[in-house]
Design a protein around this motif. Structure first.
Motif, PDB file in Angstrom:
ATOM      1  N   GLU A  31       0.833  -1.212   0.000  1.00 25.40           N
ATOM      2  CA  GLU A  31       0.000   0.000   0.000  1.00 25.40           C
ATOM      3  C   GLU A  31       0.868   1.264   0.000  1.00 25.40           C
ATOM      4  O   GLU A  31       0.579   2.242  -0.686  1.00 25.40           O
ATOM      5  CB  GLU A  31      -0.917  -0.004   1.219  1.00 25.40           C
ATOM      6  CG  GLU A  31      -1.942   1.112   1.220  1.00 25.40           C
ATOM      7  CD  GLU A  31      -2.831   1.126   2.466  1.00 25.40           C
ATOM      8  OE1 GLU A  31      -3.625   2.083   2.587  1.00 25.40           O
ATOM      9  OE2 GLU A  31      -2.719   0.222   3.315  1.00 25.40           O
ATOM     10  N   GLU A  34       2.400   1.703  -3.427  1.00 23.71           N
ATOM     11  CA  GLU A  34       1.345   2.129  -4.361  1.00 23.71           C
ATOM     12  C   GLU A  34       1.034   3.620  -4.183  1.00 23.71           C
ATOM     13  O   GLU A  34       0.707   4.305  -5.152  1.00 23.71           O
ATOM     14  CB  GLU A  34       0.088   1.271  -4.178  1.00 23.71           C
ATOM     15  CG  GLU A  34       0.244  -0.079  -4.859  1.00 23.71           C
ATOM     16  CD  GLU A  34      -0.920  -1.029  -4.645  1.00 23.71           C
ATOM     17  OE1 GLU A  34      -1.787  -0.747  -3.791  1.00 23.71           O
ATOM     18  OE2 GLU A  34      -0.937  -2.064  -5.338  1.00 23.71           O
ATOM     19  N   TYR A  35       1.176   4.109  -2.967  1.00 27.18           N
ATOM     20  CA  TYR A  35       0.968   5.544  -2.729  1.00 27.18           C
ATOM     21  C   TYR A  35       2.026   6.358  -3.478  1.00 27.18           C
ATOM     22  O   TYR A  35       1.726   7.401  -4.068  1.00 27.18           O
ATOM     23  CB  TYR A  35       1.003   5.845  -1.229  1.00 27.18           C
ATOM     24  CG  TYR A  35       0.712   7.293  -0.894  1.00 27.18           C
ATOM     25  CD1 TYR A  35      -0.593   7.799  -0.924  1.00 27.18           C
ATOM     26  CD2 TYR A  35       1.745   8.175  -0.570  1.00 27.18           C
ATOM     27  CE1 TYR A  35      -0.857   9.125  -0.632  1.00 27.18           C
ATOM     28  CE2 TYR A  35       1.487   9.502  -0.269  1.00 27.18           C
ATOM     29  CZ  TYR A  35       0.188   9.974  -0.299  1.00 27.18           C
ATOM     30  OH  TYR A  35      -0.068  11.299  -0.015  1.00 27.18           O
ATOM     31  N   GLN A  38       0.954   6.241  -7.145  1.00 30.28           N
ATOM     32  CA  GLN A  38      -0.188   7.141  -7.373  1.00 30.28           C
ATOM     33  C   GLN A  38       0.245   8.609  -7.348  1.00 30.28           C
ATOM     34  O   GLN A  38      -0.401   9.465  -7.951  1.00 30.28           O
ATOM     35  CB  GLN A  38      -1.269   6.903  -6.310  1.00 30.28           C
ATOM     36  CG  GLN A  38      -2.039   5.600  -6.495  1.00 30.28           C
ATOM     37  CD  GLN A  38      -2.629   5.081  -5.181  1.00 30.28           C
ATOM     38  OE1 GLN A  38      -2.688   5.798  -4.182  1.00 30.28           O
ATOM     39  NE2 GLN A  38      -3.061   3.825  -5.186  1.00 30.28           N
ATOM     40  N   SER A  39       1.346   8.877  -6.633  1.00 32.25           N
ATOM     41  CA  SER A  39       1.863  10.247  -6.549  1.00 32.25           C
ATOM     42  C   SER A  39       2.796  10.574  -7.717  1.00 32.25           C
ATOM     43  O   SER A  39       3.431  11.620  -7.744  1.00 32.25           O
ATOM     44  CB  SER A  39       2.607  10.454  -5.224  1.00 32.25           C
ATOM     45  OG  SER A  39       1.727  10.226  -4.133  1.00 32.25           O
ATOM     46  N   SER A 151       5.455  10.020   6.540  1.00 27.98           N
ATOM     47  CA  SER A 151       4.383   9.103   6.119  1.00 27.98           C
ATOM     48  C   SER A 151       4.884   7.694   6.394  1.00 27.98           C
ATOM     49  O   SER A 151       6.044   7.375   6.113  1.00 27.98           O
ATOM     50  CB  SER A 151       4.092   9.270   4.625  1.00 27.98           C
ATOM     51  OG  SER A 151       3.527  10.539   4.379  1.00 27.98           O
ATOM     52  N   PHE A 188      -2.121   2.924   6.543  1.00 31.67           N
ATOM     53  CA  PHE A 188      -1.137   3.849   5.982  1.00 31.67           C
ATOM     54  C   PHE A 188      -1.405   5.264   6.487  1.00 31.67           C
ATOM     55  O   PHE A 188      -2.515   5.778   6.346  1.00 31.67           O
ATOM     56  CB  PHE A 188      -1.161   3.816   4.452  1.00 31.67           C
ATOM     57  CG  PHE A 188      -0.089   4.673   3.840  1.00 31.67           C
ATOM     58  CD1 PHE A 188       1.248   4.451   4.133  1.00 31.67           C
ATOM     59  CD2 PHE A 188      -0.410   5.715   2.985  1.00 31.67           C
ATOM     60  CE1 PHE A 188       2.246   5.250   3.589  1.00 31.67           C
ATOM     61  CE2 PHE A 188       0.574   6.520   2.437  1.00 31.67           C
ATOM     62  CZ  PHE A 188       1.904   6.278   2.740  1.00 31.67           C
ATOM     63  N   VAL A 190      -0.791   9.005   6.071  1.00 29.44           N
ATOM     64  CA  VAL A 190      -0.321  10.016   5.119  1.00 29.44           C
ATOM     65  C   VAL A 190       0.081  11.271   5.882  1.00 29.44           C
ATOM     66  O   VAL A 190      -0.731  11.858   6.596  1.00 29.44           O
ATOM     67  CB  VAL A 190      -1.422  10.364   4.088  1.00 29.44           C
ATOM     68  CG1 VAL A 190      -0.948  11.453   3.137  1.00 29.44           C
ATOM     69  CG2 VAL A 190      -1.837   9.132   3.309  1.00 29.44           C
ATOM     70  N   ARG A 196       3.999  14.913  -4.512  1.00 31.95           N
ATOM     71  CA  ARG A 196       3.246  14.488  -5.687  1.00 31.95           C
ATOM     72  C   ARG A 196       3.938  15.077  -6.915  1.00 31.95           C
ATOM     73  O   ARG A 196       4.072  16.296  -7.024  1.00 31.95           O
ATOM     74  CB  ARG A 196       1.798  14.985  -5.588  1.00 31.95           C
ATOM     75  CG  ARG A 196       0.909  14.503  -6.727  1.00 31.95           C
ATOM     76  CD  ARG A 196      -0.544  14.770  -6.421  1.00 31.95           C
ATOM     77  NE  ARG A 196      -1.059  13.886  -5.364  1.00 31.95           N
ATOM     78  CZ  ARG A 196      -1.476  12.636  -5.573  1.00 31.95           C
ATOM     79  NH1 ARG A 196      -1.434  12.117  -6.776  1.00 31.95           N
ATOM     80  NH2 ARG A 196      -1.930  11.922  -4.579  1.00 31.95           N
TER      81      ARG A 196
END
Length: 199
Positions: A31, A34-35, A38-39, A151, A188, A190, A196
Protein backbone atom coordinates in the motif's frame (compact mmCIF):
# COMPACT_ATOMS: atom_id res chain seq x y z
CA UNK A 1 6.46 -29.62 26.44
CA UNK A 2 5.11 -28.25 29.74
CA UNK A 3 1.64 -27.69 28.24
CA UNK A 4 1.76 -24.01 29.19
CA UNK A 5 -0.73 -21.96 27.10
CA UNK A 6 1.23 -19.92 24.56
CA UNK A 7 0.37 -17.20 22.02
CA UNK A 8 3.07 -15.52 19.89
CA UNK A 9 2.61 -11.86 18.87
CA UNK A 10 4.43 -9.87 16.18
CA UNK A 11 6.80 -12.71 15.22
CA UNK A 12 5.98 -14.98 12.30
CA UNK A 13 6.56 -18.60 13.34
CA UNK A 14 6.15 -21.83 11.39
CA UNK A 15 4.69 -23.91 14.25
CA UNK A 16 1.05 -24.66 13.41
CA UNK A 17 0.36 -25.84 16.96
CA UNK A 18 0.80 -22.30 18.34
CA UNK A 19 -1.56 -19.35 17.86
CA UNK A 20 0.37 -16.62 16.03
CA UNK A 21 -0.95 -13.05 15.68
CA UNK A 22 0.89 -10.48 13.57
CA UNK A 23 0.40 -7.53 11.24
CA UNK A 24 0.00 -8.01 7.51
CA UNK A 25 3.37 -6.42 6.65
CA UNK A 26 3.32 -7.42 2.97
CA UNK A 27 -0.02 -5.72 2.35
CA UNK A 28 1.09 -2.64 4.34
CA UNK A 29 4.30 -2.13 2.38
CA UNK A 30 2.49 -2.74 -0.90
CA UNK A 31 0.00 0.00 0.00
CA UNK A 32 2.88 2.38 0.83
CA UNK A 33 4.65 1.78 -2.49
CA UNK A 34 1.34 2.13 -4.36
CA UNK A 35 0.97 5.54 -2.73
CA UNK A 36 4.33 6.53 -4.27
CA UNK A 37 3.13 5.27 -7.66
CA UNK A 38 -0.19 7.14 -7.37
CA UNK A 39 1.86 10.25 -6.55
CA UNK A 40 3.67 9.90 -9.90
CA UNK A 41 6.88 8.15 -8.80
CA UNK A 42 8.51 5.47 -10.97
CA UNK A 43 12.07 5.41 -9.60
CA UNK A 44 11.31 3.82 -6.24
CA UNK A 45 13.99 2.26 -4.02
CA UNK A 46 13.78 0.12 -0.89
CA UNK A 47 15.99 0.09 2.17
CA UNK A 48 15.50 -3.45 3.43
CA UNK A 49 15.48 -4.73 7.00
CA UNK A 50 17.83 -7.30 8.54
CA UNK A 51 18.49 -10.21 6.18
CA UNK A 52 16.79 -13.41 7.33
CA UNK A 53 14.04 -11.64 9.30
CA UNK A 54 10.57 -12.59 8.09
CA UNK A 55 9.43 -8.98 8.52
CA UNK A 56 12.18 -7.85 6.11
CA UNK A 57 11.11 -10.49 3.60
CA UNK A 58 7.40 -9.62 3.86
CA UNK A 59 8.04 -5.88 3.46
CA UNK A 60 10.25 -6.45 0.42
CA UNK A 61 7.61 -8.75 -1.11
CA UNK A 62 5.02 -5.97 -0.74
CA UNK A 63 7.40 -3.50 -2.41
CA UNK A 64 8.03 -5.88 -5.33
CA UNK A 65 4.31 -6.74 -5.69
CA UNK A 66 3.41 -3.06 -6.09
CA UNK A 67 6.06 -2.54 -8.80
CA UNK A 68 5.06 -5.71 -10.66
CA UNK A 69 1.34 -4.88 -10.57
CA UNK A 70 2.02 -1.44 -12.02
CA UNK A 71 4.51 -2.72 -14.64
CA UNK A 72 7.42 -0.73 -13.20
CA UNK A 73 10.81 -2.33 -13.98
CA UNK A 74 12.61 -3.72 -10.91
CA UNK A 75 16.10 -2.23 -10.62
CA UNK A 76 18.39 -4.29 -8.40
CA UNK A 77 20.52 -1.26 -7.56
CA UNK A 78 17.41 0.23 -5.92
CA UNK A 79 17.37 -2.52 -3.25
CA UNK A 80 19.82 -1.75 -0.44
CA UNK A 81 20.25 -3.72 2.77
CA UNK A 82 19.80 -2.09 6.18
CA UNK A 83 19.93 -3.19 9.82
CA UNK A 84 16.69 -1.62 11.15
CA UNK A 85 18.66 1.24 12.79
CA UNK A 86 19.19 4.91 11.91
CA UNK A 87 22.86 4.53 11.01
CA UNK A 88 22.21 1.79 8.44
CA UNK A 89 19.38 3.90 6.97
CA UNK A 90 21.82 6.81 6.62
CA UNK A 91 24.46 4.62 4.94
CA UNK A 92 21.96 2.92 2.63
CA UNK A 93 20.62 6.30 1.52
CA UNK A 94 24.16 7.52 0.81
CA UNK A 95 24.59 4.53 -1.54
CA UNK A 96 21.30 5.33 -3.31
CA UNK A 97 22.27 9.01 -3.69
CA UNK A 98 25.59 7.97 -5.26
CA UNK A 99 23.84 6.11 -8.11
CA UNK A 100 23.99 7.68 -11.60
CA UNK A 101 20.17 7.82 -11.54
CA UNK A 102 19.10 8.19 -7.87
CA UNK A 103 15.51 7.30 -6.97
CA UNK A 104 12.85 9.97 -6.47
CA UNK A 105 11.20 7.91 -3.71
CA UNK A 106 12.49 5.52 -1.03
CA UNK A 107 10.48 2.99 0.98
CA UNK A 108 12.24 2.18 4.25
CA UNK A 109 11.43 -1.08 6.03
CA UNK A 110 11.14 0.72 9.36
CA UNK A 111 10.91 4.28 10.69
CA UNK A 112 14.38 4.30 12.28
CA UNK A 113 15.98 3.68 8.88
CA UNK A 114 13.66 6.26 7.31
CA UNK A 115 14.88 8.88 9.80
CA UNK A 116 18.49 7.93 9.04
CA UNK A 117 17.77 8.13 5.30
CA UNK A 118 16.21 11.58 5.66
CA UNK A 119 19.31 12.80 7.48
CA UNK A 120 21.54 11.50 4.66
CA UNK A 121 19.37 13.43 2.18
CA UNK A 122 19.68 16.62 4.26
CA UNK A 123 23.47 16.08 4.60
CA UNK A 124 23.73 16.21 0.78
CA UNK A 125 21.95 19.56 0.74
CA UNK A 126 18.74 18.02 -0.61
CA UNK A 127 15.23 18.21 0.83
CA UNK A 128 12.44 15.81 1.76
CA UNK A 129 10.02 15.62 0.01
CA UNK A 130 11.01 18.28 -2.59
CA UNK A 131 13.97 16.28 -3.93
CA UNK A 132 13.32 12.78 -2.57
CA UNK A 133 10.16 11.32 -1.01
CA UNK A 134 10.43 8.91 1.93
CA UNK A 135 8.01 6.44 3.57
CA UNK A 136 8.72 4.40 6.70
CA UNK A 137 7.12 1.45 8.48
CA UNK A 138 5.96 1.01 12.13
CA UNK A 139 4.69 4.52 13.02
CA UNK A 140 6.99 4.95 16.01
CA UNK A 141 6.33 7.94 18.28
CA UNK A 142 8.93 10.17 16.59
CA UNK A 143 7.42 9.80 13.12
CA UNK A 144 4.86 12.58 13.43
CA UNK A 145 7.21 14.96 15.26
CA UNK A 146 10.17 15.09 12.85
CA UNK A 147 10.30 17.61 10.02
CA UNK A 148 8.78 16.83 7.61
CA UNK A 149 6.35 14.53 9.39
CA UNK A 150 6.99 10.98 8.14
CA UNK A 151 4.38 9.10 6.12
CA UNK A 152 4.49 5.53 7.37
CA UNK A 153 2.70 2.21 7.79
CA UNK A 154 1.12 1.81 11.23
CA UNK A 155 1.04 -1.69 12.66
CA UNK A 156 -2.07 -2.48 14.77
CA UNK A 157 -0.05 -3.16 17.95
CA UNK A 158 -2.94 -2.48 20.37
CA UNK A 159 -5.35 -4.64 18.40
CA UNK A 160 -2.80 -7.49 18.24
CA UNK A 161 -2.14 -7.19 22.00
CA UNK A 162 -5.85 -7.28 22.95
CA UNK A 163 -6.53 -10.20 20.62
CA UNK A 164 -3.46 -12.00 22.00
CA UNK A 165 -4.75 -11.64 25.56
CA UNK A 166 -8.20 -12.87 24.50
CA UNK A 167 -6.72 -15.92 22.73
CA UNK A 168 -4.55 -16.71 25.76
CA UNK A 169 -7.53 -16.56 28.15
CA UNK A 170 -9.44 -18.79 25.74
CA UNK A 171 -6.56 -21.32 25.73
CA UNK A 172 -6.47 -21.32 29.55
CA UNK A 173 -10.21 -22.00 29.86
CA UNK A 174 -10.37 -24.37 26.84
CA UNK A 175 -6.97 -26.03 26.25
CA UNK A 176 -8.39 -27.82 23.19
CA UNK A 177 -8.83 -24.45 21.37
CA UNK A 178 -7.46 -24.80 17.83
CA UNK A 179 -4.24 -22.90 17.03
CA UNK A 180 -4.37 -20.39 14.16
CA UNK A 181 -2.36 -17.72 12.37
CA UNK A 182 -4.10 -14.33 12.39
CA UNK A 183 -3.03 -11.40 10.21
CA UNK A 184 -4.26 -7.96 11.27
CA UNK A 185 -4.39 -5.15 8.70
CA UNK A 186 -2.01 -2.21 8.86
CA UNK A 187 -2.98 1.43 8.26
CA UNK A 188 -1.14 3.85 5.98
CA UNK A 189 -0.52 7.19 7.68
CA UNK A 190 -0.32 10.02 5.12
CA UNK A 191 1.82 12.89 6.39
CA UNK A 192 4.30 15.26 4.72
CA UNK A 193 7.25 13.22 3.41
CA UNK A 194 5.90 12.38 -0.06
CA UNK A 195 5.82 14.84 -2.95
CA UNK A 196 3.25 14.49 -5.69
CA UNK A 197 5.08 14.68 -9.02
CA UNK A 198 3.35 16.55 -11.82
CA UNK A 199 2.68 14.12 -14.64
Amino acid sequence: EKNIPLVVLNRDIDDRTITNILSNDKEGSQEAVEYFIQSGHQDIAIIEGIEGFKSSQQRKEGYLSALIQHHIPIKHEYSVKGQYDMESGFQAMERLLALPNPPTAVFCSNDDMAIGAMNAIFAKGLRVPDDISVIGFDDIGFSQYITPRLSTVKRPVEKISVLGAQKLLSLISKPETKAEKILENTEFMVRDSVRRLTT
